[in-house]
Design a protein around this motif. Structure first.
Motif, PDB file in Angstrom:
ATOM      1  N   ARG A  43     -14.658  -7.642   7.669  1.00  0.00           N
ATOM      2  CA  ARG A  43     -15.255  -6.905   6.552  1.00  0.00           C
ATOM      3  C   ARG A  43     -15.660  -5.491   6.939  1.00  0.00           C
ATOM      4  NH1 ARG A  43     -20.205 -10.522   5.047  1.00  0.00           N
ATOM      5  NH2 ARG A  43     -20.231 -10.688   7.337  1.00  0.00           N
ATOM      6  N   ILE A  44     -15.680  -5.208   8.256  1.00  0.00           N
ATOM      7  CA  ILE A  44     -16.220  -3.934   8.728  1.00  0.00           C
ATOM      8  C   ILE A  44     -15.122  -3.090   9.349  1.00  0.00           C
ATOM      9  CG2 ILE A  44     -17.792  -2.856  10.379  1.00  0.00           C
ATOM     10  CD1 ILE A  44     -19.635  -5.219  10.041  1.00  0.00           C
ATOM     11  N   TRP A  45     -15.045  -1.849   8.922  1.00  0.00           N
ATOM     12  CA  TRP A  45     -14.153  -0.869   9.531  1.00  0.00           C
ATOM     13  C   TRP A  45     -14.928  -0.146  10.627  1.00  0.00           C
ATOM     14  CZ3 TRP A  45      -9.263   0.489  10.038  1.00  0.00           C
ATOM     15  CH2 TRP A  45      -8.956   1.753  10.522  1.00  0.00           C
ATOM     16  N   THR A  50     -14.888  -3.648   3.604  1.00  0.00           N
ATOM     17  CA  THR A  50     -15.872  -3.290   2.581  1.00  0.00           C
ATOM     18  C   THR A  50     -17.012  -2.426   3.122  1.00  0.00           C
ATOM     19  OG1 THR A  50     -17.090  -5.347   2.995  1.00  0.00           O
ATOM     20  CG2 THR A  50     -15.401  -5.378   1.266  1.00  0.00           C
ATOM     21  N   LYS A  51     -17.155  -2.362   4.441  1.00  0.00           N
ATOM     22  CA  LYS A  51     -18.201  -1.545   5.056  1.00  0.00           C
ATOM     23  C   LYS A  51     -17.617  -0.780   6.238  1.00  0.00           C
ATOM     24  CE  LYS A  51     -21.984  -3.336   2.891  1.00  0.00           C
ATOM     25  NZ  LYS A  51     -23.126  -2.627   2.297  1.00  0.00           N
ATOM     26  N   SER A  52     -18.257   0.350   6.580  1.00  0.00           N
ATOM     27  CA  SER A  52     -17.874   1.132   7.753  1.00  0.00           C
ATOM     28  C   SER A  52     -19.063   1.239   8.692  1.00  0.00           C
ATOM     29  CB  SER A  52     -17.400   2.526   7.348  1.00  0.00           C
ATOM     30  OG  SER A  52     -16.210   2.466   6.597  1.00  0.00           O
ATOM     31  N   LEU A  53     -18.762   1.321   9.993  1.00  0.00           N
ATOM     32  CA  LEU A  53     -19.825   1.323  10.990  1.00  0.00           C
ATOM     33  C   LEU A  53     -19.324   2.036  12.237  1.00  0.00           C
ATOM     34  CD1 LEU A  53     -22.703   0.048  11.380  1.00  0.00           C
ATOM     35  CD2 LEU A  53     -21.557  -1.890  12.457  1.00  0.00           C
ATOM     36  N   ASN A  54     -20.160   2.887  12.805  1.00  0.00           N
ATOM     37  CA  ASN A  54     -19.914   3.448  14.130  1.00  0.00           C
ATOM     38  C   ASN A  54     -20.590   2.554  15.162  1.00  0.00           C
ATOM     39  OD1 ASN A  54     -18.610   5.981  13.331  1.00  0.00           O
ATOM     40  ND2 ASN A  54     -20.629   6.561  12.537  1.00  0.00           N
TER      41      ASN A  54
END
Length: 354
Positions: free
Chosen positions: A41-43, A12-16
C-alpha cells in the motif's frame, strides 16, 4: 503514463525512509523494509541511509531495478544471507555458554575481546597496512552499482563524514559507488579512511545517522519514517569502561538525528504560530519505527554477530514492529506526525525526556 507513475498508482500512500546504521542490527531494518515492500500500500518515495542503512538502501534499489518491491525483498534476504555465510569462519563468535543461555552478545568471545583491546592500542594503519577488508569485497561482489545508479524509481541519499572538515557529505543515487558505501560504514578504529575526490571519509553516523534534510529537499513526499536502531534512552549509569564507551557511541551516533528532529519541530511550531510562511518552509510529518524494548538488551557487541539465527531474529522483530506500526499509523501517513516531538525534546511543559 510513465513507468514511475504507473507503479505509484498501485499504492495509496507515500513515505520516505531514513535508515540508521548499526552493524548487524541493520537486519532489523531488513525486516522493516521486507514488511513495507510486502504490504504493497506504500510507495517508498526516497531512502536516506547511513552505514548498514546505506547497505540496505543500495540492496533494495538493486532489487527494485530487477523486480520492484518483490525484487527488493529477494535481494535483501540474499544479501543478509551472504553476510552470514561470510561470517561463519570469523573469530568473532559466541562462546558455547552464551549459545546455551541464548545470549547474543560477543562480550565473552575471546576473538571479540582481543580485537577490542587491539583497536584501543593501535590504529588500523598499524594493524592492517594492506587494507584487507572482507566487507568491502562482499559488498563489491554483491552490488551492481550501475543498477543502483539507474534505479530511478527511488532516490537514495547516503552520508559520510569528511575527516578533515568534520562535516557530513551527502551522496545522491547517481554518485553512489562502492567507495561511497564503504565510507558511510567506515569505523575509524577498524578501517582506513576511505578516499573520495581526494578527501578522507569516516562513518556517516558521526554527522548524520541518518541524514534527513535531503529527504526534505529532494522528495515530493512530506512524510519521513526513521527506522531507528540505536536507542536514544538507556536507563542507568554505565559502570565499566566498555559500557561507558558504548553509551558514548550511542549518544554520538544519535546526536545528529536528534538535532535535525529538533530543527523540524521548531519549524513546525513557527509555521503553526504564523511566524513563518508555509510557502517558504516545508512542514514535514515525522514518524519513528523502533523496537527499543527488544533492541536495548542486545548490547553493543552483538552488532558484530552475523549468525543467521540472530539476523533472522532481528528481521522478524523488524517485520513485527513495522506491521504493528502500520496497523496503528497507516491512516495518519500523509495527515500528521505520529511522534510526540514536543514531549521528546521537552518543549511542552513536563515533556522532557528525563
Amino acid at each position: 503514463m510513465s513507468k514511475l507513475q504507473g507503479r505509484q498508482a498501485q499504492h495509496t500512500k507515500s513515505l520516505n525512509l531514513a535508515l540508521q546504521g548499526g552493524g548487524s542490527h541493520g537486519a532489523f531494518t531488513w525486516g522493516v523494509l521486507d514488511r513495507m515492500f510486502e504490504d504493497g500500500r506504500i510507495w517508498i518515495d526516497a531512502i536516506s541511509g547511513t552505514s548498514a542503512g546505506a547497505m540496505n538502501a543500495v540492496v533494495a534499489a538493486q532489487g527494485m531495478y530487477d523486480g520492484g518491491g518483490e525484487g527488493a525483498r529477494r535481494e535483501l534476504e540474499r544479501f543478509w544471507r551472504t553476510v552470514s555465510d561470510a561470517g561463519r569462519h570469523s573469530p568473532l563468535r559466541r562462546t558455547w555458554l552464551d549459545q546455551l543461555t541464548g545470549n547474543w552478545s560477543l562480550d565473552n568471545s575471546p576473538g571479540y575481546l582481543a580485537a577490542d583491546i587491539l583497536n584501543r592500542l593501535a590504529s588500523p594503519y598499524e594493524t592492517n597496512p594492506l587494507q584487507v577488508n572482507p566487507l568491502r569485497d562482499l559488498v563489491g561482489g554483491f552490488i551492481d552499482f550501475a543498477k543502483v545508479q539507474d534505479s530511478k524509481d527511488m532516490p537514495i541519499y547516503i552520508s559520510a563524514t569528511n575527516v578533515e572538515t568534520g562535516r557530513a557529505r551527502v551522496f545522491a543515487r547517481q554518485e553512489i559507488t562502492l567507495d561511497v558505501v564503504m565510507a558511510s560504514a567506515c569505523l575509524p578504529f577498524m578501517f582506513h579512511a576511505v578516499m573520495i575526490d581526494g578527501a578522507p571519509y569516516w562513518d556517516g553516523g558521526y554527522m548524520g545517522n541518518p541524514v534527513l534534510f535531503p529527504l526534505i529537499e529532494g522528495s515530493g513526499c512530506a512524510d519521513i519514517a526513521i527506522v531507528q536502531i540505536n536507542p536514544v534512552v538507556r536507563r542507568g549509569t554505565p559502570r565499566t569502561a566498555r559500557d561507558i564507551l558504548n553509551r558514548v557511541n550511542e549518544i554520538t551516533f544519535n546526536a545528529s538525528m536528534l538535532k535535525d528532529l529538533a530543527s523540524l519541530e521548531l519549524i513546525h511550531r513557527l509555521v503553526a504560530d504564523g511566524k513563518l510562511a508555509q510557502n517558504e518552509f516545508r512542514d514535514m510529518r515525522i514518524h519513528i519505527i523502533e523496537a527499543n524494548d527488544a533492541m536495548v538488551p542486545l548490547g553493543a557487541s552483538s552488532k558484530m554477530n552475523t549468525e543467521w539465527a540472530f539476523l533472522t531474529l532481528l528481521r522478524d522483530i523488524g517485520r513485527r514492529t513495522a506491521g504493528e506500526w502500520l496497523d496503528r499509523n497507516f491512516e495518519q501517513i500523509g495527515v500528521r506526525t505520529t511522534v510526540d516531538l514536543p514531549c521528546m525534546f521537552g518543549t511542552r511543559p513536563g515533556g522532557a525526556v528525563a
